[in-house]
Design a protein around this motif. Structure first.
Motif, PDB file in Angstrom:
ATOM      1  N   THR A 160       0.809  -1.226   0.000  1.00  0.00           N
ATOM      2  CA  THR A 160       0.000   0.000   0.000  1.00  0.00           C
ATOM      3  C   THR A 160       0.838   1.270   0.000  1.00  0.00           C
ATOM      4  OG1 THR A 160      -0.132   0.073   2.424  1.00  0.00           O
ATOM      5  CG2 THR A 160      -1.847  -1.159   1.260  1.00  0.00           C
ATOM      6  N   LYS A 178       1.173   3.109   2.390  1.00  0.00           N
ATOM      7  CA  LYS A 178       0.390   4.017   3.235  1.00  0.00           C
ATOM      8  C   LYS A 178      -0.543   4.938   2.438  1.00  0.00           C
ATOM      9  CE  LYS A 178       3.836   3.966   6.915  1.00  0.00           C
ATOM     10  NZ  LYS A 178       4.717   4.762   7.803  1.00  0.00           N
ATOM     11  N   ARG A 179      -0.962   4.476   1.274  1.00  0.00           N
ATOM     12  CA  ARG A 179      -1.918   5.261   0.500  1.00  0.00           C
ATOM     13  C   ARG A 179      -3.322   5.057   1.061  1.00  0.00           C
ATOM     14  NH1 ARG A 179       0.967   6.910  -3.888  1.00  0.00           N
ATOM     15  NH2 ARG A 179      -0.841   7.732  -4.997  1.00  0.00           N
ATOM     16  N   GLU A 180      -4.201   6.017   0.834  1.00  0.00           N
ATOM     17  CA  GLU A 180      -5.564   5.949   1.349  1.00  0.00           C
ATOM     18  C   GLU A 180      -6.437   5.079   0.458  1.00  0.00           C
ATOM     19  OE1 GLU A 180      -7.212   9.797   1.923  1.00  0.00           O
ATOM     20  OE2 GLU A 180      -5.795  10.377   3.484  1.00  0.00           O
ATOM     21  N   GLY A 181      -7.377   4.384   1.104  1.00  0.00           N
ATOM     22  CA  GLY A 181      -8.307   3.529   0.390  1.00  0.00           C
ATOM     23  C   GLY A 181      -8.863   2.478   1.320  1.00  0.00           C
ATOM     24  N   ASP A 184      -4.703   2.539  -7.939  1.00  0.00           N
ATOM     25  CA  ASP A 184      -5.137   3.107  -6.663  1.00  0.00           C
ATOM     26  C   ASP A 184      -6.600   3.543  -6.785  1.00  0.00           C
ATOM     27  OD1 ASP A 184      -5.217   5.547  -8.012  1.00  0.00           O
ATOM     28  OD2 ASP A 184      -3.516   6.423  -6.947  1.00  0.00           O
ATOM     29  N   LEU A 212      -5.018  -2.325  -1.207  1.00  0.00           N
ATOM     30  CA  LEU A 212      -6.233  -1.516  -1.190  1.00  0.00           C
ATOM     31  C   LEU A 212      -7.156  -1.992  -2.301  1.00  0.00           C
ATOM     32  CD1 LEU A 212      -4.626   2.043  -0.952  1.00  0.00           C
ATOM     33  CD2 LEU A 212      -5.459   0.636   0.948  1.00  0.00           C
ATOM     34  N   GLU A 225     -15.737   6.632   0.737  1.00  0.00           N
ATOM     35  CA  GLU A 225     -14.568   7.465   0.435  1.00  0.00           C
ATOM     36  C   GLU A 225     -13.308   6.603   0.483  1.00  0.00           C
ATOM     37  OE1 GLU A 225     -14.731  10.336  -0.667  1.00  0.00           O
ATOM     38  OE2 GLU A 225     -16.706  11.057  -0.067  1.00  0.00           O
ATOM     39  N   PRO A 226     -12.300   6.891  -0.343  1.00  0.00           N
ATOM     40  CA  PRO A 226     -12.211   8.012  -1.287  1.00  0.00           C
ATOM     41  C   PRO A 226     -12.733   7.707  -2.682  1.00  0.00           C
ATOM     42  CG  PRO A 226     -10.115   6.892  -1.182  1.00  0.00           C
ATOM     43  CD  PRO A 226     -11.015   6.163  -0.224  1.00  0.00           C
ATOM     44  N   TYR A 227     -13.419   6.566  -2.857  1.00  0.00           N
ATOM     45  CA  TYR A 227     -13.906   6.154  -4.166  1.00  0.00           C
ATOM     46  C   TYR A 227     -15.170   6.924  -4.570  1.00  0.00           C
ATOM     47  CZ  TYR A 227     -10.978   2.205  -2.770  1.00  0.00           C
ATOM     48  OH  TYR A 227      -9.936   1.435  -2.311  1.00  0.00           O
TER      49      TYR A 227
END
Length: 237
Positions: A64, A66-69, A98, A140, A182-184
């Motif tokens: 990841t 540390k990316r958001e998802g 992502d 993610l 979120e964040p989709y």
């Protein structure tokens, strides 16, 4: 670096020299290994690697960065169809987008072609199958881009050979659930269905669709909070 040289150096660096033979011998001598055989020994259809493939040569479970998802724990089992037995020592490589639908390593991406992800290698990695032919990736849930169903790419390598290159897909219900979060949520639902996907052969979908569900923290508190888990058996010749 040539492909053979990379495999040899990577194996040495990770203590994997001769790993296939050692793990296969361990599995054959393990009285419990028979219980790990999968009844679902179906040859996995091949699909294109697509235009966004490169190998970052990173052996890692957590890809990841540390990316958001929405967290996704992906468990894959490699099975040799002829014997219906697990394949210890197989190298399993995955890569995917992502939540924005962006692949690491490439420029001119995103809905307006303005995202440049060159020099990055998020959401890419390799794992070595254990004695039960299994690997796990902490990743993610992938985003979508036009013309394609939501998917994860993978390759399975034995020694220096790539024995299958293909893609994994998700149940439609799960996709809709996650794209409402979120964040989709900002990009909305994927407008492409299986009839409009330009790569997928519809007869192959049932062989490439993962089993997926929301994490039940009461049953397994070690799973990521508010995440999902998915699993699939990859059959090789």
């Amino acid at each position: 670096m040539k492909r053979r040289e990379w495999f040899q150096k990577a194996a040495a660096a990770f203590g994997l020299t001769g790993v296939s033979a050692r793990l296969r011998a361990a599995a054959e001598s393990d009285p419990e290994s028979d219980s790990e055989k999968s009844p679902d020994c179906v040859l996995t259809p091949s699909q294109t690697a697509g235009p966004f493939y490169f190998n970052p040569k990173q052996f890692r479970k957590d890809i990841t960065e540390k990316r958001e998802g929405v967290p996704l724990l992906l468990k894959l089992e490699i099975v040799r169809v002829s014997q219906c037995e697990p394949v210890p020592g197989a190298w399993v490589e995955i890569w995917h987008t992502d939540p924005r639908g962006v692949y690491s390593g490439y420029a001119r991406q995103g809905d307006r072609g303005r995202i440049d992800a060159r020099g990055e290698d998020f959401l890419r990695g390799i794992q070595v199958a254990d004695k039960n032919g299994q690997v796990e990736f902490e990743t993610l849930f992938p985003g979508w881009y036009r013309g394609r169903l939501t998917h994860i790419h993978f390759k399975v390598h034995l020694d220096e050979r790539t024995v299958v290159t293909s893609q994994l897909y998700f149940p439609e219900k799960i996709v809709k659930e996650i794209y409402a979060l979120e964040p989709y949520k900002a990009r909305g639902q994927n407008p492409t269905d299986e009839r409009r996907d330009g790569v997928l052969r519809r007869d192959d979908l049932k062989k490439l669709r993962v089993s997926a569900q929301k994490n039940d923290l009461k049953k397994n508190p070690k799973l990521p909070k508010n995440g999902y888990n998915a699993s699939h058996i990859i059959g090789i010749a």
